[in-house]
Structure formats: structure tokens, C-alpha cells
Design a protein around this motif. Structure first.
Motif, mmCIF file in Angstrom:
data_model
loop_
_atom_site.group_PDB
_atom_site.id
_atom_site.type_symbol
_atom_site.label_atom_id
_atom_site.label_comp_id
_atom_site.label_asym_id
_atom_site.label_seq_id
_atom_site.Cartn_x
_atom_site.Cartn_y
_atom_site.Cartn_z
ATOM 1 N N UNK A 15 0.827 -1.202 0.000
ATOM 2 C CA UNK A 15 0.000 0.000 0.000
ATOM 3 C C UNK A 15 0.868 1.262 0.000
ATOM 4 N N UNK A 16 1.963 1.206 0.735
ATOM 5 C CA UNK A 16 2.886 2.353 0.738
ATOM 6 C C UNK A 16 3.505 2.504 -0.652
ATOM 7 N N UNK A 17 3.849 1.358 -1.249
ATOM 8 C CA UNK A 17 4.449 1.392 -2.590
ATOM 9 C C UNK A 17 3.486 1.990 -3.605
ATOM 10 N N UNK A 18 2.226 1.525 -3.536
ATOM 11 C CA UNK A 18 1.246 1.987 -4.526
ATOM 12 C C UNK A 18 0.906 3.458 -4.352
ATOM 13 N N UNK A 19 1.152 3.988 -3.151
ATOM 14 C CA UNK A 19 0.907 5.411 -2.954
ATOM 15 C C UNK A 19 2.014 6.233 -3.604
ATOM 16 N N UNK A 20 3.104 5.560 -3.993
ATOM 17 C CA UNK A 20 4.223 6.287 -4.575
ATOM 18 C C UNK A 20 4.392 6.012 -6.063
ATOM 19 N N UNK A 21 3.930 4.853 -6.516
ATOM 20 C CA UNK A 21 4.231 4.448 -7.883
ATOM 21 C C UNK A 21 3.045 3.689 -8.457
#
Lengths: 419, 322
Positions: free
Chosen positions: A221-227
Motif C-alpha cells: 500500500x505504501x508502494x502503490x501510494x508512490x508508484x
């Protein structure tokens, strides 16, 4: 830029693990050690000489045999004749048997009186499976042939010419022109595709785990908020593939160095090893590399899709069956394609993306498919890979938010609609 | 504060956003505006659609209908660098070093490579984690990992910060430390949206709130305006003795007993100083009253009343800022 960041992390965290370093370095060391051991064994079996007592009841073969043995290179025998008559044969045999058991002789050879006609003899030794026996068989054949030729009145000067080998040159007819073929190209292509197969089995699971781990540890979820999910999936696949290629490159360099050294040694020893290496056309090698990369990306994206679907390792094990089946099917079909490389079925199969990396390489090795077919199957592979990655990205986007049981097909299609 | 906020695009605005999972309608026609530079409380009970809405703001989910705008631009992957996001479900790579994890996310959030190192160092020291920089994430305590996760959200210095249930799992000391950082970020003009189901937390920090329930907006606006609109309808009484008596006092419509104190909701006629005096006079002989205060209802009370009001078919008055 974001893609690069994902690839870099994926690559570095894998390459820096102790497991990767140890395995990558240990395998060549083990392989070298094994080869060295094997080499020493062969050398040892060659240099050991056997003392063999020869009872020549035919009375004609011993000199020819001694001559043939002296000319042979594979194994060394020290022959010495033992005289016997049909009456004393049984006693002589008993003595020789005792001598073999006592280790005085390594073996004894009984050549029957009718050996020239029957072309049979018996070799008695403690270990009949030792490689020396077949060498002795060859020498005996030569001796018998020689004796028969002499008996038929062939002048000794012609004997050597009559006993020479015969070589059939295999020449491949292809659009690239006729080229001498040593028959090994198909085998080499098969070996190369096996390398691809092993790497896929090894690294497909790595891709899959790398995707599920982020889901279970809630990093996604943190990744998808960035990329965006496509860059994320593409980055992960490329990162793992880069890891595999790094390992493959290290091993290839080791192999190249080792075989270069071995060839140099063989050359120095006057062996014709260099001539016997199958000739691999540069085009085939380039095509293999391209298909290796495409096949790797393609299957990696399939494994990534599975990783995006499931929520734990156990489910992953079950769900990856169809992918493994595809891979095994490709390798099995390779036999069929090798037998009939120009058949329509072979042409079609080699265009199907999931089979192409194995089958097209195989076709290129044994026949010469038109360039457009090669390029078409490469293009199809690339498009399929990108399409699969896009679908995987969608599954991933929805899949991280769904915990619980693995989706079935209709659910999966609905997921694709949500994303 | 700058004047003329209305002329500026909102930090985040949602226009009739909907999202369903199969038959479940998680968010239904939600519209809201988060003003630039505000601390915006996004409130609602568990399962009310807060996290789904937030995921649409950061474009992890795509709305079925309606539109999300970030600083006036349509939502999408290109606005991800404008937002720092702390999800409710935290996650870091357990085997990576603390510094490397933050550096990775910083690079992913387009922090210039030359600045990454120094920024990571500054933040780690600011939150007393400097000594842990070269340790693996899984060697850290849960509280420390939470702080690392917070650093990941703010490392790129984004103009908008979205925190989903940010204080959950934090001990009071760490929660306080992070609250100070948030106040500092607000002073720098950042927009901070945080979701919580704890109304008293929102009451302390926010200047704007939006209450949602079952995926739809119940109430939103400036916190002070909302409370002013609700009037001074609550009498807070601290006392010892038999609390059952509270219910019998004149003009008391409802009693919420919190143990240490009780909140009495007054009927409209009883909301005058004279009426309050009558209540105190009624209770004084039988209860030991240690303190009392006439005040606006708590956000929690407003929320409960508003939902009850919707249930009863009453018109809800929302207090929009002008």
C-alpha cells in the motif's frame, strides 16, 4: 526513474544476500571440483597398466594382438604368452586363475583354436566391467581382421589402408548457404533450452515470492501510494531477471574460462577436441539470448500474476501448477519439433508465446525457419509479456485490498473490472 | 493565514465519488473539499468507508464514478508525489536497513538523489532514531517502526499529508512527539488530512472535519462552526454520589455517563443560566458536585445526534465555511 528505483532495490537486496553470494560462487567451485575428480579418474584408469597372460590356442593371433596393443592409446596392457596344449589347458587355466586371485596377474585371455572363424575369446579378470576390457576387445578385432586379411593374401603394405576409419560429413542445407554440421547443434540448442528451463523454475518462484511477501507484509500500500502498479510489477520482474542474468553471467564467465583452459590443454596434448565441438552459428546464439530474455520475462510475469492473486505461500504452491505444466509441455514438445521442424504444427507451436522461447530456438537449431517467423514470435512474446504485466498490475491493485481466499476465475475477472 | 482561500484550488476535492465492491457500496456520492493549509479530520465509525475514500485520494483505487482532484488536477498516478501517505496497515521491508528503507521510499517519491541522504539523517535524528540508522527494520520495536513509517510519509516534503488512523498503536509519548511534528508541518502551510474513529482526537487537532457513515457524508465544515451551530446544550458535571439522580433533574433530556464525569443533554428550554442554576440546586443536596460547566456538545455527541437525526428523517444542517 521510479521504475529504476524499484529495479535497483529488487536487484541489490537479492544480490547482497549471503545465500546468493555463496550459491553463485560455490556452484562453479563444485562443478570444477567434480570435473577435476572425473578427469583424474579417467586419467587413472588410462595410466593403469594391466598384465595379461595370453593363452593363444589358435597359434596365429598373439603376434598380431601384441602389435595392435602396442599401437593402441586408450589403455595399456602388458601381454605375455603362456603356452598350452588342449591337454594341459585345464591345468594352465587353474594356475592362471590362482595367479589372478593372488594378484600376480591382472587377468588372462584365452583365445580358442577356432578364434579366427568364431571371432570369440574370453577374458578373465577380477573386475570385468573395468573400461580396459572393451579396449582389449577392439585390439583383438583388429588382430583377427589383420590375420584374416593376411591369410587371404593381402600384401602387408595395404593392410593399414584397409583398416582405416571412414568419415561421413554432414552438411546442412539452409538459406544461409551450405555449412558443415557436426551434428551437435540440436543437442546444444536442447542444452541451452534446458538452462532456460532450470532458471525459470528457480527464479519464477523468486518473482512470485517477492510479490506475495510485499502483500503479506503490507508494504504494497505504501508502494502503490508512490508508484503506479504497472511500474511496480515491471520493476520487480526486471529486478529479479537482472539478478538471474547476473548469476548466469558469472557462471558463463567461469565456464568460458574453464573450457578455454581445457581446450588449450587438449590442444597442447595434440587432441582433436577443438574440431569435435559442435559449431554454433552466431545468429542462433543471438536468437537464443533474445528468446532466453523474452521467455524469462514472460514466465516471470506469469509467476508475478500468481503472486498477485494469492495471499500466502501455500496457495501459491497450488496455483503455480498450470505454469509449471506449460513449461514442462514446452520442453516435451521440443522433441516433436526437433523431429519435424518444418511441419505446420511445429511452425504454429513455435509462434505461441509460452512455447516460443524453447521451440523457436529448437527449430532454428535444426532447420532454418524464415526470419519473419522468428521476428513474429519474438514480437508476440514481447506483447504478451507487457500485456500480462498490465493485467498483473490490475490484479495486484485490487488483490492487496482483498485478504482471504484465493479468487476463482469469475472473481478474478471482476477484480480486473474494479481496477 | 492567507485570505481568499476560495479563489485557490482545494488541496483535495471529491465530487460525487462512488466506489462499490460487488454488492457492497463502500462509498456513495461523497463530495468534500479540503482547504489548503487545513488540518482536516476525516471521521467515521469503523467500516464507514474512510479507508476506501483515502485510497481513492492517493489513487490506489480508482472511483467507479465521480471525480477526485488534487490541487486542482484530476487524480491519477502523476499526483502521487504531491501526497505523503501513512496507511492504516503499516509495512516496511523487514530485512532492510532503516536508512536504506527510507532512502528507497524517498527515491520512489522523487526526492533528488543529492538530498536523500541528508534528509533521512535529519528526520532520523529529529525522531531520536539516529542510532538505529544502520539496523535492520525487524530489530526495531513496534513504536520505532511506526515512527519510521511516519518518516517515509513525510520524507519527500509533500504539500499534502494523508494519515489513516495515524495514532493507532502509538504509545502516548510517541503519539505526542508525532503530534508536535504535525503541528510544525501545519505551521509550514502543509495540508494534513487524517482519518480517525476517535472523535476526541479530532477535536483536539482539527480545524475542519468531515463525518461520514455508511459511505456517505453526514456532516462537514469548520469545527468551530459546527460546534457553534450545535449550541451550548450540554452540561458537564463532575460529582460523587448516586448518578441515577442526574436523570431526574429538571430539563435533562439525556445523560451520558463517562465514569469520572457525566454529560447532561439539556432540553432547549433548559439551556439558560437560570435553568442550569435550577439543575444544580436540585442536585446539590443529594450529590457532592466538584465541578460543572455549560458547553457545546462533544463532536462524538454531535455525530451521534446527527446520525439519529437522519434516522428520524430530520433535516441536517451542515455548517459550511464561507
Amino acid at each position: 526513474m521510479k521504475l529504476y528505483t524499484i529495479v535497483k532495490r529488487e536487484f541489490l537486496t537479492r544480490v547482497r544476500t549471503r545465500g546468493f553470494v555463496i550459491f553463485t560462487l560455490l556452484l562453479p567451485v563444485l562443478a570444477a571440483g567434480f570435473l577435476f575428480f572425473e578427469f583424474k579418474m579417467v586419467q587413472a584408469s588410462r595410466t593403469t597398466s594391466s598384465t595379461v597372460a595370453v593363452v593363444d590356442m589358435s597359434g596365429q593371433l598373439y603376434p598380431a594382438l601384441e602389435q595392435a596393443v602396442a599401437a593402441g592409446a586408450e589403455a595399456q596392457f602388458f601381454l605375455h604368452p603362456v603356452a598350452a596344449t588342449p591337454a594341459t589347458l585345464t591345468a594352465t587355466e587353474r594356475d592362471l586363475r590362482q595367479q589372478v586371485l593372488d594378484g600376480v596377474e591382472d587377468g588372462y585371455l584365452i583365445i580358442p583354436a577356432d578364434a579366427l572363424a568364431s571371432r570369440q575369446a574370453s577374458y578373465y579378470l577380477r573386475n570385468p566391467t573395468a573400461s580396459g576390457a572393451s579396449a582389449l576387445e577392439g585390439r583383438l578385432r583388429q588382430a583377427v581382421n589383420r590375420a584374416q586379411l593376411v591369410a587371404a593374401g593381402v600384401p602387408p603394405a595395404q593392410l593399414a589402408a584397409l583398416q582405416g576409419d571412414f568419415t561421413l560429413h554432414r552438411v546442412r542445407v539452409s538459406t544461409a548457404g551450405n555449412r558443415a554440421d557436426t551434428g551437435g547443434t540440436g543437442a546444444v540448442a536442447y542444452a541451452l533450452t534446458m538452462v532456460l528451463y532450470v532458471f525459470l523454475i528457480m527464479y519464477g518462484v523468486v518473482v512470485m515470492k517477492s510479490v506475495t511477501e510485499e502483500k503479506t507484509s503490507r508494504i504494497s500500500e505504501v508502494l502503490l501510494a508512490a508508484v503506479d502498479p504497472f511500474s511496480l510489477m515491471l520493476g520487480k520482474i526486471l529486478g529479479v531477471v537482472a539478478t538471474a542474468l547476473a548469476q548466469l553471467a558469472i557462471w558463463s564467465i567461469c565456464l568460458a574460462l574453464a573450457s578455454g583452459y581445457a581446450l588449450a590443454m587438449a590442444q597442447a596434448a595434440g587432441s582433436d577436441l577443438l574440431q569435435r565441438i559442435p559449431h554454433i552459428p552466431l545468429g542462433l546464439l543471438a536468437a537464443f539470448l533474445v528468446f532466453f530474455l523474452l521467455g524469462f520475462l514472460l514466465y516471470a510475469s506469469l509467476y508475478a500474476a500468481i503472486g498477485a492473486m494469492v495471499s500466502n505461500d501455500q496457495e501459491a504452491q497450488q496455483t503455480q501448477m498450470p505454469v509449471t505444466f506449460l513449461l514442462v509441455a514446452a520442453v516435451f514438445l521440443a522433441f516433436k519439433v526437433m523431429a519435424a521442424p518444418t511441419a505446420l504444427s511445429s511452425v504454429i507451436l513455435s509462434l505461441i508465446p509460452f512455447f516460443a522461447p524453447v521451440l523457436m530456438v529448437m527449430r532454428m537449431a535444426v532447420a532454418s525457419p524464415p526470419l519473419w517467423q522468428v521476428l513474429l514470435s519474438m514480437g508476440l512474446c514481447l506483447v504478451t509479456f507487457l500485456g500480462l504485466t498490465k493485467i498483473t498490475a490490475k490484479i495486484y491493485r485490487v488483490g492487496i485490498l482483498m485478504t482471504g481466499k484465493r479468487p476463482n476465475l469469475p472473481e478474478l475477472l471482476r477484480w480486473l473490472k474494479y481496477a | 493565514m492567507m485570505t481568499g482561500l476560495a479563489a485557490m484550488p482545494f488541496a483535495i476535492s471529491l465530487d460525487s465519488v462512488t466506489k462499490s465492491y460487488g454488492a457492497v457500496r463502500a462509498v456513495r456520492g461523497l463530495s468534500l473539499q479540503v482547504p489548503e493549509g487545513s488540518v482536516y479530520g476525516f471521521l467515521g465509525p469503523n467500516g464507514s468507508g474512510k479507508t476506501t475514500t483515502i485510497r481513492m485520494m492517493v489513487h490506489i483505487l480508482v472511483p467507479d464514478g465521480g471525480e477526485v482532484r488534487i490541487q486542482g488536477q484530476p487524480g491519477g498516478d502523476h499526483v502521487k508525489d504531491l501526497i505523503g501517505y501513512l496507511p492504516e496497515e503499516r509495512g516496511l521491508y523487514p530485512k532492510m536497513k532503516v536508512r536504506e528503507v527510507i532512502e528507497f521510499f524517498a527515491a520512489l517519491k522523487s526526492v533528488p538523489a543529492a538530498q536523500v541522504r541528508s534528509r533521512v539523517k535529519t528526520w532520523l535524528e529529529r525522531l531520536d532514531l539516529g542510532a538505529w540508522s544502520e539496523k535492520q527494520v525487524n530489530e526495531l520495536s513496534k513504536g520505532m517502526q511506526q515512527k519510521i513509517q511516519f518518516i517515509v510519509a513525510v520524507i519527500a516534503d509533500p504539500p499534502i499529508l494523508i494519515l489513516d488512523e495515524f495514532s493507532s498503536g502509538l504509545d502516548p509519548i510517541n503519539a505526542n512527539e508525532l503530534k508536535d511534528v504535525l503541528l510544525d508541518l501545519r505551521a509550514q502551510g502543509k495540508t494534513i488530512l487524517f482519518s480517525t474513529h476517535r472523535m476526541e482526537e479530532a477535536e483536539r487537532l482539527c480545524d475542519h472535519v468531515c463525518l461520514i457513515d455508511h459511505g456517505a457524508k453526514v456532516l462537514d465544515g469548520r469545527l468551530d462552526a459546527i460546534r457553534a451551530a450545535a449550541g451550548t446544550s450540554t452540561l458537564r458535571i463532575e460529582s460523587r454520589g448516586d448518578r441515577a439522580l442526574l436523570r431526574q433533574a429538571p430539563g435533562v433530556a439525556e445523560v451520558a455517563d463517562f465514569g469520572n464525569y457525566a454529560e447532561l443533554r439539556l432540553t432547549p428550554e433548559a439551556q439558560t443560566p437560570a435553568a442550569v442554576a435550577a439543575i444544580v440546586r436540585f442536585l446539590a443536596p443529594q450529590l457532592e458536585i466538584t465541578g460543572f460547566q455549560l458547553q457545546a456538545p462533544s463532536l462524538n455527541q454531535i455525530f451521534i445526534d446527527t446520525i439519529a437525526g437522519i434516522g428520524a428523517g430530520t433535516e441536517v444542517s451542515t455548517a459550511h465555511q464561507s
